[in-house]
Design an enzyme around this catalytic site. Structure first.
Site, PDB file in Angstrom:
ATOM      1  N   LYS A  21      44.094  45.255  29.028  1.00  0.00           N
ATOM      2  CA  LYS A  21      44.797  46.529  29.229  1.00  0.00           C
ATOM      3  C   LYS A  21      46.256  46.296  29.607  1.00  0.00           C
ATOM      4  O   LYS A  21      47.141  47.002  29.139  1.00  0.00           O
ATOM      5  CB  LYS A  21      44.126  47.365  30.339  1.00  0.00           C
ATOM      6  CG  LYS A  21      42.691  47.756  30.067  1.00  0.00           C
ATOM      7  CD  LYS A  21      42.150  48.693  31.134  1.00  0.00           C
ATOM      8  CE  LYS A  21      42.140  48.110  32.541  1.00  0.00           C
ATOM      9  NZ  LYS A  21      41.269  46.936  32.722  1.00  0.00           N
ATOM     10  N   ARG A  96      39.939  55.027  37.531  1.00  0.00           N
ATOM     11  CA  ARG A  96      38.872  54.036  37.551  1.00  0.00           C
ATOM     12  C   ARG A  96      37.579  54.617  38.106  1.00  0.00           C
ATOM     13  O   ARG A  96      36.577  53.902  38.190  1.00  0.00           O
ATOM     14  CB  ARG A  96      39.295  52.876  38.440  1.00  0.00           C
ATOM     15  CG  ARG A  96      39.512  51.549  37.704  1.00  0.00           C
ATOM     16  CD  ARG A  96      40.121  50.638  38.714  1.00  0.00           C
ATOM     17  NE  ARG A  96      40.045  49.240  38.463  1.00  0.00           N
ATOM     18  CZ  ARG A  96      41.090  48.496  38.098  1.00  0.00           C
ATOM     19  NH1 ARG A  96      42.247  49.049  37.841  1.00  0.00           N
ATOM     20  NH2 ARG A  96      40.971  47.196  38.006  1.00  0.00           N
ATOM     21  N   ARG A 135      43.122  32.815  34.108  1.00  0.00           N
ATOM     22  CA  ARG A 135      44.489  33.329  34.145  1.00  0.00           C
ATOM     23  C   ARG A 135      45.306  32.629  35.243  1.00  0.00           C
ATOM     24  O   ARG A 135      44.845  32.477  36.371  1.00  0.00           O
ATOM     25  CB  ARG A 135      44.381  34.831  34.446  1.00  0.00           C
ATOM     26  CG  ARG A 135      45.599  35.627  34.255  1.00  0.00           C
ATOM     27  CD  ARG A 135      45.271  37.050  33.872  1.00  0.00           C
ATOM     28  NE  ARG A 135      44.520  37.804  34.885  1.00  0.00           N
ATOM     29  CZ  ARG A 135      44.074  39.041  34.681  1.00  0.00           C
ATOM     30  NH1 ARG A 135      44.275  39.651  33.535  1.00  0.00           N
ATOM     31  NH2 ARG A 135      43.404  39.678  35.623  1.00  0.00           N
ATOM     32  N   ARG A 167      45.682  34.300  41.002  1.00  0.00           N
ATOM     33  CA  ARG A 167      45.482  35.496  41.840  1.00  0.00           C
ATOM     34  C   ARG A 167      44.158  35.402  42.591  1.00  0.00           C
ATOM     35  O   ARG A 167      43.146  35.054  42.003  1.00  0.00           O
ATOM     36  CB  ARG A 167      45.436  36.743  40.932  1.00  0.00           C
ATOM     37  CG  ARG A 167      46.706  37.535  40.889  1.00  0.00           C
ATOM     38  CD  ARG A 167      46.671  38.564  39.784  1.00  0.00           C
ATOM     39  NE  ARG A 167      45.593  39.551  39.900  1.00  0.00           N
ATOM     40  CZ  ARG A 167      45.430  40.567  39.054  1.00  0.00           C
ATOM     41  NH1 ARG A 167      46.282  40.746  38.054  1.00  0.00           N
ATOM     42  NH2 ARG A 167      44.450  41.414  39.195  1.00  0.00           N
ATOM     43  N   ARG A 178      34.214  42.319  40.484  1.00  0.00           N
ATOM     44  CA  ARG A 178      35.029  43.303  39.759  1.00  0.00           C
ATOM     45  C   ARG A 178      34.295  43.819  38.525  1.00  0.00           C
ATOM     46  O   ARG A 178      34.359  45.008  38.196  1.00  0.00           O
ATOM     47  CB  ARG A 178      36.379  42.686  39.371  1.00  0.00           C
ATOM     48  CG  ARG A 178      37.270  42.457  40.588  1.00  0.00           C
ATOM     49  CD  ARG A 178      38.446  41.562  40.264  1.00  0.00           C
ATOM     50  NE  ARG A 178      39.393  42.186  39.356  1.00  0.00           N
ATOM     51  CZ  ARG A 178      40.307  41.505  38.668  1.00  0.00           C
ATOM     52  NH1 ARG A 178      40.368  40.193  38.749  1.00  0.00           N
ATOM     53  NH2 ARG A 178      41.143  42.138  37.882  1.00  0.00           N
TER      54      ARG A 178
HETATM   55  P1  AMP Z   1      44.075  45.443  38.147  1.00  0.00           P
HETATM   56  O1  AMP Z   1      45.339  44.659  38.132  1.00  0.00           O
HETATM   57  O2  AMP Z   1      44.147  46.727  37.392  1.00  0.00           O
HETATM   58  O3  AMP Z   1      42.872  44.615  37.751  1.00  0.00           O
HETATM   59  O4  AMP Z   1      43.838  45.880  39.674  1.00  0.00           O
HETATM   60  C1  AMP Z   1      43.692  44.901  40.695  1.00  0.00           C
HETATM   61  C2  AMP Z   1      42.959  45.513  41.877  1.00  0.00           C
HETATM   62  O5  AMP Z   1      43.708  46.622  42.395  1.00  0.00           O
HETATM   63  C3  AMP Z   1      41.581  46.082  41.574  1.00  0.00           C
HETATM   64  O6  AMP Z   1      40.575  45.090  41.591  1.00  0.00           O
HETATM   65  C4  AMP Z   1      41.428  47.091  42.707  1.00  0.00           C
HETATM   66  O7  AMP Z   1      41.132  46.445  43.929  1.00  0.00           O
HETATM   67  C5  AMP Z   1      42.828  47.652  42.819  1.00  0.00           C
HETATM   68  N1  AMP Z   1      43.026  48.828  41.928  1.00  0.00           N
HETATM   69  C6  AMP Z   1      43.859  48.916  40.853  1.00  0.00           C
HETATM   70  N2  AMP Z   1      43.780  50.125  40.277  1.00  0.00           N
HETATM   71  C7  AMP Z   1      42.864  50.829  41.000  1.00  0.00           C
HETATM   72  C8  AMP Z   1      42.319  52.132  40.903  1.00  0.00           C
HETATM   73  N3  AMP Z   1      42.705  52.986  39.924  1.00  0.00           N
HETATM   74  N4  AMP Z   1      41.388  52.505  41.820  1.00  0.00           N
HETATM   75  C9  AMP Z   1      41.006  51.683  42.806  1.00  0.00           C
HETATM   76  N5  AMP Z   1      41.465  50.431  42.949  1.00  0.00           N
HETATM   77  C10 AMP Z   1      42.390  49.995  42.064  1.00  0.00           C
END
Ligand code: AMP
Length: 221
Positions: A21, A96, A135, A167, A178
């Site tokens: 994404k 989400r 990654r 990360r 996740r």
């Molecule tokens: P991402 O980079 O999109 O994988 O987001 C990394 C982390 O940020 C996720 O594993 C969540 O802990 C948090 N996060 C990002 N977007 C959301 C969301 N829309 N709702 C809740 N937590 C989020």
């Protein structure tokens, strides 16, 4: 894609962690001239600046859990308020949960806008695990993958020679958390948007170019 927003549309990229994404969303935003809004990036920036939100969010992120809905919705609402009205938006990693999707509808309705299209990127789980746990990011923003796109020297950026960052939430145990959070809490959004006639499925298994071509076709522009 039908647009009711005067200027650009509102597009949501949906899909499991690691499905691409971020990579696809940045490019799509650039090509359409729309803002790419990644809640993960906004949260990481808040964490880096040690804001109150960033510190609260950090403990959920490191554990691979979702940050509570009200924090995310406020973050998105405030971010949208900084953008020119009617600018097109590509949302990446938001919404989400079903309550986040309902809140997004309310926030957009307040500005006379609506979600115009939701693209679901799909790929088998074994590929997702390798994409995420492999990654490694350079401080200059370049992202490598130890399985698919390794640096010339282990753990070091080809361009800057700096050590690569893994990360905390990309470590294997957290990745499994996740993925299960995605299945349980985020996947119901597929039905939510399908019922509204907004969902387009995109094969996210191929290379970056191939997936991008399929995504552009699904976006319809
Ligand atoms: P991402 O980079 O999109 O994988 O987001 C990394 C982390 O940020 C996720 O594993 C969540 O802990 C948090 N996060 C990002 N977007 C959301 C969301 N829309 N709702 C809740 N937590 C989020």
């Amino acid at each position: 894609m039908r647009e009711t927003n005067g200027g650009g549309g509102v597009l949501v990229l949906l899909g499991s962690p690691g499905v691409g994404k971020g990579t696809q969303g940045v490019r799509l935003g650039q090509d359409l001239g729309w803002a790419h809004v990644s809640t993960g990036d906004l949260l990481r920036a808040a964490l880096g600046e040690r804001t109150v939100l960033g510190v609260k969010a950090g403990k959920y992120m490191d554990a691979g859990e979702l940050v509570p809905d009200h924090l995310i919705v406020d973050l998105v609402r405030e971010h949208l308020a900084t953008m020119p009205a009617g600018r097109g938006v590509v949302f990446d990693g938001f919404p989400r949960t079903v309550p986040q999707a309902e809140a997004l509808d309310r926030v957009l309705a307040g500005a006379g806008r609506t979600v115009n299209r939701v693209c679901l990127l799909e790929a088998p789980e074994e590929i997702l695990v390798k994409r995420i746990s492999g990654r490694r990011a350079s401080p200059n923003g370049r992202v490598y993958n130890i399985y698919f796109d390794p640096p010339l020297r282990d753990g070091v950026c080809d361009e800057t020679g700096e050590p690569l960052i893994h990360r905390a939430d990309d470590h294997p145990d957290t990745v499994r958390t996740r993925l299960s959070v995605y299945r349980e809490v985020t996947a119901p959004l597929v039905g939510f948007y399908e019922d509204r006639g907004l969902l387009a499925r995109v094969d996210g298994e191929g290379g970056i170019e191939q997936v991008y071509g399929a995504l552009r076709a699904a976006v319809g522009r």
